[in-house]
Write an enzyme that holds these catalytic residues in place. Sequence first.
Site, PDB file in Angstrom:
ATOM      1  N   GLY A   1       5.216  -0.144  12.827  1.00  9.41           N
ATOM      2  CA  GLY A   1       5.021  -1.565  12.544  1.00  9.41           C
ATOM      3  C   GLY A   1       3.578  -1.973  12.327  1.00  9.41           C
ATOM      4  O   GLY A   1       3.264  -3.159  12.284  1.00  9.41           O
TER       5      GLY A   1
ATOM      6  N   GLY B   1       1.818  -1.083   9.589  1.00  8.76           N
ATOM      7  CA  GLY B   1       1.499  -1.055   8.152  1.00  8.76           C
ATOM      8  C   GLY B   1       0.890   0.244   7.680  1.00  8.76           C
ATOM      9  O   GLY B   1       0.065   0.248   6.757  1.00  8.76           O
TER      10      GLY B   1
ATOM     11  N   SER C   1       2.188   2.752   5.964  1.00  5.48           N
ATOM     12  CA  SER C   1       2.516   3.124   4.576  1.00  5.48           C
ATOM     13  C   SER C   1       1.738   2.263   3.582  1.00  5.48           C
ATOM     14  O   SER C   1       1.302   2.737   2.536  1.00  5.48           O
ATOM     15  CB  SER C   1       4.027   3.027   4.306  1.00  5.48           C
TER      16      SER C   1
ATOM     17  N   ASP D   1       2.276  -6.526   3.903  1.00  4.48           N
ATOM     18  CA  ASP D   1       1.487  -5.410   4.442  1.00  4.48           C
ATOM     19  C   ASP D   1       0.385  -4.971   3.486  1.00  4.48           C
ATOM     20  O   ASP D   1      -0.779  -4.829   3.881  1.00  4.48           O
ATOM     21  CB  ASP D   1       2.391  -4.214   4.754  1.00  4.48           C
TER      22      ASP D   1
END
Length: 395
Positions: free
Chosen positions: A151, A153, A155, A212
């Site tokens: 959670g 971010g 990626s 994100d």
Amino acid sequence: MSSMLTRGMEVKARAPGKIILSGEHAVVYGSAAVAAAIDLYTYVSLTFPPPSHSSETLSLQLRDVGLEFSWPTKRIRETLSQTIDSPASSPTSCSSETMKLIATLVEEHSIPESKIEIAAGVVAFLWLYTSIQGDKPARVVVSSELPLASGLGSSAAYCVSLSGALLASSDSVNLDFSSEDWLSLGEKEQKLANEWAFEGEKIIHGKPSGIDNTVSTMGNLIKLESGALTSIKSNMPLKMLITDTRVGRNTKALITSVAGRRDRHPDTMTSVFTAVDYISNELASTIQLSSSNDLAVVEKEEKVEELMEMNQGLLQCMGVSHASIETVISTTHKYKLSSKLTGAGGGGCVLTLLPALLSASVVDAVTAELQQCGFRCFIAGIGGKGLEIRFGGRL
């Protein structure tokens, strides 16, 4: 500039992770949400071999998962000739046909079953690389301070730093490559990197919100309201203890369960989402207020703590908390610190505000107790810089 960069110069990019300060889940139902960059980064190093070098391969090393991939550029050209011969002048989505072709290149490497989720990230890499750089031989190394799938971010930071490095070594970005400092992109170039990163995120996640990658590219804080993203400049130093519960969560299942609860209790859940909207807006206003003295900072911190606690209570109403999250909250509460989950919930990470005047011994004590529970802790500054580029020496 790009011709200079192709002669064995290293291009580095870094992009931060993110946290959701308030508004997760409720944002789907029209509430405002506030997200912030954190000073934990994903780094990408891109090097093209010098002309004298005979290498004709494209390699990708993912240091944190201990995986390395390489493809002869001839093999990439044979598979993706259409993409390479007509490189995108602006970000475009990867078609399902192209994705299948790229997947065949990835499948030529055996990824262990325990790391199979990495495959989508490798597909995103090949799409971004060939779309921006064609079939040039190069070596790309990725390392990160962010835990995967928790959670924060990770990626998006990966896609943003990749896009930044690839664009910085093309004609699309104008930077002073003689500088040895970390450099920020101009507004137009930042937007371009963000759009490319979003395409990478789509490959990894299907239908990402775009929060994100936008936070990772732009840095600072961002408020999302009715689909519009607004940049927020923080006027108070915010430091968070981020606790990774190491409990994996199924984001899709959590979103579905919130939707089910809303269907069963429409009026009650609408009130919950409305309350979250007020919290997000009050939080954004508080963070932007200028502080005249230490007292003002303390007052603002207390306000932020209360808003975090209220938001956590509402997330419990939505049914997305978890025993591991409650353990973190009760542990930090013993030290009179306020915490809330960040992201989808059901595990993942928990935020704890560390007030500016808090003693280091308290931070050490709470961290030690959380680590004894098997959790992993990070301390991060909130609302820092976004994507930055740096040029290394020649090989």
